[in-house]
Design a protein around this motif. Sequence first.
Motif, PDB file in Angstrom:
ATOM      1  N   SER A  95       0.841  -1.165   0.346  1.00 47.52           N
ATOM      2  CA  SER A  95      -0.015  -0.136   0.182  1.00 47.52           C
ATOM      3  C   SER A  95       0.898   1.534   0.018  1.00 47.52           C
ATOM      4  CB  SER A  95      -0.861  -0.079   1.473  1.00 47.52           C
ATOM      5  OG  SER A  95      -0.291  -0.015   2.651  1.00 47.52           O
ATOM      6  N   PHE A  96       0.038   2.470  -0.295  1.00 45.49           N
ATOM      7  CA  PHE A  96       0.734   3.655  -0.479  1.00 45.49           C
ATOM      8  C   PHE A  96       1.122   4.203   1.270  1.00 45.49           C
ATOM      9  CE2 PHE A  96      -1.579   5.109  -4.243  1.00 45.49           C
ATOM     10  CZ  PHE A  96      -1.101   4.168  -5.091  1.00 45.49           C
ATOM     11  N   SER A 152       2.308  14.739  -4.455  1.00 44.95           N
ATOM     12  CA  SER A 152       1.734  13.397  -3.714  1.00 44.95           C
ATOM     13  C   SER A 152       2.289  11.836  -4.134  1.00 44.95           C
ATOM     14  CB  SER A 152       0.215  13.158  -3.849  1.00 44.95           C
ATOM     15  OG  SER A 152      -0.235  13.321  -5.138  1.00 44.95           O
ATOM     16  N   GLU A 189       0.294   9.156  -4.690  1.00 38.91           N
ATOM     17  CA  GLU A 189      -0.747   8.464  -5.462  1.00 38.91           C
ATOM     18  C   GLU A 189      -0.536   9.113  -6.869  1.00 38.91           C
ATOM     19  OE1 GLU A 189      -2.407   9.112  -1.434  1.00 38.91           O
ATOM     20  OE2 GLU A 189      -1.432  10.416  -2.485  1.00 38.91           O
ATOM     21  N   GLY A 190      -0.420  10.965  -7.001  1.00 44.82           N
ATOM     22  CA  GLY A 190       0.188  11.469  -8.466  1.00 44.82           C
ATOM     23  C   GLY A 190       1.813  10.597  -8.639  1.00 44.82           C
ATOM     24  N   PHE A 239       2.950   7.737  -8.009  1.00 37.74           N
ATOM     25  CA  PHE A 239       2.980   6.575  -8.858  1.00 37.74           C
ATOM     26  C   PHE A 239       1.572   5.960  -9.802  1.00 37.74           C
ATOM     27  CE2 PHE A 239       4.540   4.434  -4.481  1.00 37.74           C
ATOM     28  CZ  PHE A 239       5.039   3.146  -4.826  1.00 37.74           C
ATOM     29  N   LYS A 240       1.065   6.561 -10.138  1.00 36.72           N
ATOM     30  CA  LYS A 240      -0.281   6.786 -10.773  1.00 36.72           C
ATOM     31  C   LYS A 240       1.280   7.243 -12.948  1.00 36.72           C
ATOM     32  CE  LYS A 240      -4.212   9.307 -12.900  1.00 36.72           C
ATOM     33  NZ  LYS A 240      -5.130   9.774 -12.390  1.00 36.72           N
ATOM     34  N   SER A 241       2.239   8.091 -12.229  1.00 39.29           N
ATOM     35  CA  SER A 241       2.478   8.755 -13.242  1.00 39.29           C
ATOM     36  C   SER A 241       3.410   7.791 -13.760  1.00 39.29           C
ATOM     37  CB  SER A 241       2.916  10.228 -12.824  1.00 39.29           C
ATOM     38  OG  SER A 241       4.015  10.418 -14.317  1.00 39.29           O
ATOM     39  N   ALA A 262       2.239   3.481 -14.184  1.00 36.84           N
ATOM     40  CA  ALA A 262       0.618   2.652 -14.444  1.00 36.84           C
ATOM     41  C   ALA A 262       1.051   1.778 -14.583  1.00 36.84           C
ATOM     42  CB  ALA A 262       0.552   4.390 -15.517  1.00 36.84           C
ATOM     43  N   ASN A 263       1.651   1.516 -15.512  1.00 39.64           N
ATOM     44  CA  ASN A 263       1.806  -0.064 -16.680  1.00 39.64           C
ATOM     45  C   ASN A 263       2.511  -1.451 -15.357  1.00 39.64           C
ATOM     46  OD1 ASN A 263       0.164   0.700 -17.820  1.00 39.64           O
ATOM     47  ND2 ASN A 263       1.940   1.984 -19.201  1.00 39.64           N
TER      48      ASN A 263
END
Length: 455
Positions: free
Chosen positions: A222-223, A279, A281-282, A284-286, A289-290
């Motif tokens: 988890s984050f 953040s 979350e930002g 990890f999203k960037s 992503a894959n």
Amino acid sequence: MRKRYTIEIADTSQLVVYCPQELLQDKVIKKIAFGSKALDVDYRPHPTKNNSIIISNEVKRRLLFPDFSIKLHVFVDHQVLNLGPLVGIFTAGFTPFPLRPIGDRTNFFAKLLSVKTNVGAIPFVFGEQHINWDTGTISGYFYHDHNWQSMEVPFPHVIYDRLPNRKSERNPKLAKVKQALQSDYLIPWYNPGFFSKLDIYERLQQDQSVATYLPETHPFTSFSMIEDMLSNYGHVYLKPINGSLGLGIHQILYDKIQDEYYCRYQDREGVNRLRKFSSIEGLFKSVFANRHLDKMIVQQGIHLLRHEQRPIDFRIHTNKDDEGNWHVTALAAKIAGLGSVTTHARSGGEIKTLVEIFQPEECKLFTERLVNAALRLSKAIANNMEGIIAEIGFDLGIDKHGDVWLFEANSKPGRSIFSHPELKHFDQLTCKLSMAFAVFLTEQSILHPEEVIKW
């Protein structure tokens, strides 16, 4: 102390072997063996030569004994005189080219096989396609007089695993060969398998002799876990559980004052990147992503020693010798490239000897600590992992307090440090001990097979 004997060939068709009286002593010997081949022979003492064993042409032919005039070890058990060891080196990636039969790794294998005279062994390289199960023979690649040649020999006394990567290790056909040779033919197999970072950590964590070398490490869940570790350590590393060569490693840093996150990594084009995010979350999203985060571990960041503002870690090779004892066989510093998350050469890293970057007192202190840690870790890994382990490459770090940390242990260590001119001697030493251990393992498998099975 073991004694080695020159194997000479007598031009006779009789099944006869002439042995020094000192070797026979009060022993009754009825057979001679080479690898998996054994033969009933007539043994006779020869009065003049104490350093030679003479076998007839016919014995040589039936045993598939190669034309190598090197001194070999002799192991006598249950009325059988065993010549050897015959060492099979199992790998994949063969080519049809006679001068480069194992492709880009041909030079490495040539160096490995060239230690045969020093060690007193006959090593050869083979793959699953070279095995003749019906005759119990292998058409192996030998390196002799600076040339590669293919020769048919019996199944070997022991096998040294040099599969090149995890993909080949997972190949069902190769796994079946390994299973058959170990289980059906009872051939000891050393240095099997690639290590998993998480598996190594979890097993060593239970061993109090080495637990202090381990940075806190967890599978990614988890984050919030990453936030907690960033709060404790300032930076963490995300690594593939089964990664190698520094591929896929990311460093995540948190700036408490600015409340910002940074991620350092190498992109798909091989460019070192450092990106800023507001953040986690930002980030990890960037960046992720894959990616399959369930196949990553999160590891405590260590504030390492630096050279010219660049982090340093250390590559240490350890090998077991012909008595089964661990030795440090190579030690080098690796300096990270500018902006790189790792010290690998492909990311701009440099290889240095410790003498080149430390003052004499520091050099002595750090060498002692690294050697001590590597030997302790080698014994712990050999005791806690399955299989017969006789060679390990460690990536260790030293923090600003002088404490040693384990980052990685590799069962098939890379050899990039040997490009340094001061380390070429150690390249040869690691090859020598890789083969020397085969002497010990062969002796144990012949004289104490019940002990080897427990390994």
